[in-house]
Design a protein around this motif. Structure first.
Motif, PDB file in Angstrom:
ATOM      1  N   ALA A   1       0.814  -1.224   0.000  1.00 45.14           N
ATOM      2  CA  ALA A   1       0.000   0.000   0.000  1.00 45.14           C
ATOM      3  C   ALA A   1       0.847   1.274   0.000  1.00 45.14           C
ATOM      4  N   ALA A   2       2.090   1.179   0.490  1.00 46.09           N
ATOM      5  CA  ALA A   2       2.944   2.384   0.544  1.00 46.09           C
ATOM      6  C   ALA A   2       3.248   2.935  -0.847  1.00 46.09           C
ATOM      7  N   LYS A   3       3.071   2.109  -1.869  1.00 49.31           N
ATOM      8  CA  LYS A   3       3.353   2.556  -3.237  1.00 49.31           C
ATOM      9  C   LYS A   3       2.085   2.955  -3.990  1.00 49.31           C
ATOM     10  N   ALA A   4       0.915   2.773  -3.364  1.00 51.55           N
ATOM     11  CA  ALA A   4      -0.359   2.938  -4.092  1.00 51.55           C
ATOM     12  C   ALA A   4      -0.545   4.356  -4.632  1.00 51.55           C
ATOM     13  N   GLN A   5      -0.229   5.345  -3.805  1.00 47.59           N
ATOM     14  CA  GLN A   5      -0.436   6.730  -4.236  1.00 47.59           C
ATOM     15  C   GLN A   5       0.500   7.086  -5.392  1.00 47.59           C
ATOM     16  N   ALA A   6       1.751   6.714  -5.274  1.00 52.72           N
ATOM     17  CA  ALA A   6       2.714   7.000  -6.342  1.00 52.72           C
ATOM     18  C   ALA A   6       2.290   6.321  -7.641  1.00 52.72           C
ATOM     19  N   LEU A   7       1.752   5.106  -7.522  1.00 55.34           N
ATOM     20  CA  LEU A   7       1.346   4.375  -8.730  1.00 55.34           C
ATOM     21  C   LEU A   7       0.110   4.991  -9.377  1.00 55.34           C
ATOM     22  N   ALA A   8      -0.818   5.457  -8.553  1.00 55.34           N
ATOM     23  CA  ALA A   8      -2.004   6.111  -9.118  1.00 55.34           C
ATOM     24  C   ALA A   8      -1.578   7.354  -9.898  1.00 55.34           C
ATOM     25  N   ALA A   9      -0.641   8.137  -9.323  1.00 57.64           N
ATOM     26  CA  ALA A   9      -0.151   9.333 -10.016  1.00 57.64           C
ATOM     27  C   ALA A   9       0.614   8.948 -11.282  1.00 57.64           C
ATOM     28  N   ALA A  10       1.439   7.898 -11.172  1.00 60.85           N
ATOM     29  CA  ALA A  10       2.290   7.513 -12.304  1.00 60.85           C
ATOM     30  C   ALA A  10       1.483   6.961 -13.475  1.00 60.85           C
ATOM     31  N   LEU A  11       0.479   6.154 -13.161  1.00 69.25           N
ATOM     32  CA  LEU A  11      -0.211   5.416 -14.227  1.00 69.25           C
ATOM     33  C   LEU A  11      -1.476   6.105 -14.709  1.00 69.25           C
ATOM     34  N   GLU A  12      -2.099   6.904 -13.825  1.00 68.63           N
ATOM     35  CA  GLU A  12      -3.388   7.501 -14.204  1.00 68.63           C
ATOM     36  C   GLU A  12      -3.401   9.023 -14.067  1.00 68.63           C
ATOM     37  N   GLY A  13      -2.338   9.595 -13.514  1.00 68.62           N
ATOM     38  CA  GLY A  13      -2.255  11.049 -13.409  1.00 68.62           C
ATOM     39  C   GLY A  13      -1.673  11.640 -14.682  1.00 68.62           C
ATOM     40  N   PRO A  14      -1.494  12.964 -14.705  1.00 67.24           N
ATOM     41  CA  PRO A  14      -0.884  13.596 -15.867  1.00 67.24           C
ATOM     42  C   PRO A  14       0.576  13.163 -16.027  1.00 67.24           C
ATOM     43  N   VAL A  15       1.041  13.139 -17.268  1.00 65.69           N
ATOM     44  CA  VAL A  15       2.461  12.883 -17.506  1.00 65.69           C
ATOM     45  C   VAL A  15       3.190  14.171 -17.161  1.00 65.69           C
ATOM     46  N   ASP A  16       3.869  14.153 -16.017  1.00 71.46           N
ATOM     47  CA  ASP A  16       4.428  15.394 -15.493  1.00 71.46           C
ATOM     48  C   ASP A  16       5.639  15.072 -14.638  1.00 71.46           C
TER      49      ASP A  16
ATOM     50  N   ALA B   1       6.387  16.163 -11.935  1.00 75.92           N
ATOM     51  CA  ALA B   1       6.042  16.039 -10.516  1.00 75.92           C
ATOM     52  C   ALA B   1       6.007  14.566 -10.109  1.00 75.92           C
ATOM     53  N   CYS B   2       5.725  13.682 -11.069  1.00 76.41           N
ATOM     54  CA  CYS B   2       5.782  12.234 -10.824  1.00 76.41           C
ATOM     55  C   CYS B   2       6.658  11.607 -11.913  1.00 76.41           C
ATOM     56  N   PRO B   3       7.963  11.462 -11.643  1.00 72.50           N
ATOM     57  CA  PRO B   3       8.879  10.962 -12.677  1.00 72.50           C
ATOM     58  C   PRO B   3       8.404   9.655 -13.329  1.00 72.50           C
ATOM     59  N   ALA B   4       7.786   8.764 -12.525  1.00 73.83           N
ATOM     60  CA  ALA B   4       7.375   7.470 -13.086  1.00 73.83           C
ATOM     61  C   ALA B   4       6.229   7.605 -14.083  1.00 73.83           C
ATOM     62  N   SER B   5       5.634   8.789 -14.198  1.00 74.30           N
ATOM     63  CA  SER B   5       4.573   8.964 -15.205  1.00 74.30           C
ATOM     64  C   SER B   5       5.140   8.839 -16.618  1.00 74.30           C
ATOM     65  N   LEU B   6       6.465   8.861 -16.758  1.00 78.01           N
ATOM     66  CA  LEU B   6       7.041   8.679 -18.104  1.00 78.01           C
ATOM     67  C   LEU B   6       6.707   7.314 -18.677  1.00 78.01           C
ATOM     68  N   LEU B   7       6.338   6.360 -17.815  1.00 78.08           N
ATOM     69  CA  LEU B   7       5.957   5.034 -18.334  1.00 78.08           C
ATOM     70  C   LEU B   7       4.790   5.125 -19.308  1.00 78.08           C
ATOM     71  N   GLN B   8       3.923   6.109 -19.085  1.00 75.39           N
ATOM     72  CA  GLN B   8       2.754   6.261 -19.977  1.00 75.39           C
ATOM     73  C   GLN B   8       3.173   6.555 -21.409  1.00 75.39           C
ATOM     74  N   LEU B   9       4.385   7.104 -21.584  1.00 73.82           N
ATOM     75  CA  LEU B   9       4.852   7.493 -22.919  1.00 73.82           C
ATOM     76  C   LEU B   9       5.642   6.385 -23.608  1.00 73.82           C
ATOM     77  N   HIS B  10       6.005   5.337 -22.840  1.00 71.00           N
ATOM     78  CA  HIS B  10       6.909   4.330 -23.402  1.00 71.00           C
ATOM     79  C   HIS B  10       6.124   3.312 -24.241  1.00 71.00           C
ATOM     80  N   PRO B  11       6.635   2.956 -25.421  1.00 70.74           N
ATOM     81  CA  PRO B  11       5.895   2.024 -26.284  1.00 70.74           C
ATOM     82  C   PRO B  11       5.801   0.601 -25.759  1.00 70.74           C
ATOM     83  N   ARG B  12       6.742   0.177 -24.896  1.00 66.51           N
ATOM     84  CA  ARG B  12       6.702  -1.202 -24.390  1.00 66.51           C
ATOM     85  C   ARG B  12       6.958  -1.197 -22.891  1.00 66.51           C
ATOM     86  N   ALA B  13       5.916  -0.902 -22.135  1.00 63.20           N
ATOM     87  CA  ALA B  13       6.054  -0.873 -20.677  1.00 63.20           C
ATOM     88  C   ALA B  13       5.075  -1.860 -20.059  1.00 63.20           C
ATOM     89  N   THR B  14       5.590  -2.668 -19.150  1.00 66.05           N
ATOM     90  CA  THR B  14       4.745  -3.600 -18.401  1.00 66.05           C
ATOM     91  C   THR B  14       4.855  -3.240 -16.925  1.00 66.05           C
TER      92      THR B  14
END
Ligand SMILES: N[C@@H]1[C@@H](O)[C@H](O)[C@@H](COP(=O)(O)O)O[C@@H]1O
Length: 246
Positions: free
Chosen positions: A204-219, A221-234
Motif C-alpha cells: 500500500a505504501a506505493k499505491a499513491q505513487a502508482l495512481a499518479a504515475a499510471l493515471e495522473g498527468p504525464v508530469d 512532478a511524478c517521474p514514473a509517469s514517463l511510463l505512460q509514454l513508453h511504447p513497451r512498458a509492463t
C-alpha cells in the motif's frame, strides 16, 4: 502500457516472463542481451524467478550484460549498501552474471560529470538496454530521479529527497544520517531509451505513487509517469499497490 494486478508471488513470475521474453528476443536478434538492473526490495522476487529461468536454460547468463540504474555517492567502495554490492547479493547470486559484465555509474572517480558521461557511453557501446527492471519510490521517483527531474535528463549527480533518504534508512539500520545525500543516477531519458520497461511494485505504501504515475498527468512532478509514454512498458502490481487505481 500493460498493467497486471496479481498476488505478489505470482507477480514475480509474470514480471520474469516479460523480462525473459525480452532477453530471449535480444539474444535471437543480436546474440546477446542487456539487462537494466534496479535495486531495492521490489525486484527481489523477480530476480529469484529470473534465476529459475536461467537454471531451466531459458536464458544463458553468459550472454548477458547488466547496467545499474543508479549508485550512491559518498559510501566507501565495497560498502554493503552500495548498489554494486546490493546487486551482487540480490541479483548475481540468482542470475550468475560475471562481475565484469555488470556496470554501474562509478562514484569514486572524483569527477562525477565525467563518470556520468562515461556511463552513458558504456550503455551506448553495449547497444542500449534491452529490458529495464524498475521499482518506484514512494514519491514517484525512478532510479534516483526525484520529482522535478526533467524527462530529457541523462546520467548525472543528484541530491536525494528527504523522503527518499527516510525510506531508504531501513537499509542503513534505520539511521537516516547514514544514508548518503547524493547519488549518480541514470536520467529519465536514459531509462526511457530502454527498449522495454518492466516495473514491479507491491504494498500500500506505493499505491499513491502508482495512481499518479499510471493515471495522473504525464508530469515531472511524478517521474514514473514517463511510463505512460513508453511504447513497451509492463507494470506488475499486487492488489495493495494497485488499490488506488481507477
Ligand atoms: N534508487 C532506488 C530505486 O531504484 C527503487 O526503485 C526505489 C524503491 O525501493 P524499494 O523497492 O526498496 O521500495 O528506491 C530506491 O531509492
Amino acid at each position: 502500457m500493460r498493467v497486471l494486478v496479481v498476488p505478489e508471488e505470482q507477480a514475480a513470475h509474470l514480471a520474469a516472463d516479460a523480462v525473459t521474453a525480452a532477453l530471449q528476443r535480444a539474444v535471437a536478434e543480436r546474440g546477446r542481451a542487456v539487462l537494466g538492473i534496479a535495486t531495492g526490495g521490489s525486484p527481489l522476487r523477480l530476480y529469484r524467478a529470473l534465476g529459475e529461468r536461467v537454471r531451466a536454460g531459458e536464458v544463458d547468463a553468459s550472454l548477458l550484460q547488466g547496467f545499474l540504474l543508479d549508485e550512491y555517492v559518498g559510501l566507501p567502495a565495497g560498502h554493503a549498501e552500495s548498489y554494486r554490492e546490493v546487486v551482487r547479493r540480490d541479483l548475481q547470486v540468482h542470475v550468475p552474471l560475471a562481475d565484469h559484465a555488470v556496470l554501474g555509474p562509478d562514484p569514486h572517480t572524483g569527477d562525477h560529470a565525467a563518470a556520468a558521461l562515461a556511463y552513458e557511453e558504456a550503455i551506448a557501446a553495449a547497444g542500449g538496454v534491452d529490458v529495464q527492471v524498475l521499482g518506484i519510490g514512494g514519491n514517484g521517483h525512478l532510479a534516483f530521479n526525484e520529482p522535478g527531474s526533467p524527462f530529457d535528463s541523462r546520467t548525472r549527480l543528484v541530491e536525494l529527497a528527504p523522503r527518499t533518504r527516510e525510506d531508504n534508512a531501513r537499509y542503513f539500520g534505520g539511521d537516516v544520517s547514514a544514508v548518503p545525500v547524493a547519488a549518480l543516477t541514470q536520467g529519465l531519458a536514459t531509462i526511457a531509451a530502454a527498449r522495454e520497461l518492466v516495473l514491479v511494485a507491491s504494498g500500500a505504501a506505493k499505491a499513491q505513487a502508482l495512481a499518479a504515475a499510471l493515471e495522473g498527468p504525464v508530469d515531472v512532478a511524478c517521474p514514473a509517469s514517463l511510463l505512460q509514454l513508453h511504447p513497451r512498458a509492463t507494470v506488475v502490481l499486487d492488489p495493495a499497490a494497485a488499490s488506488l487505481l481507477a
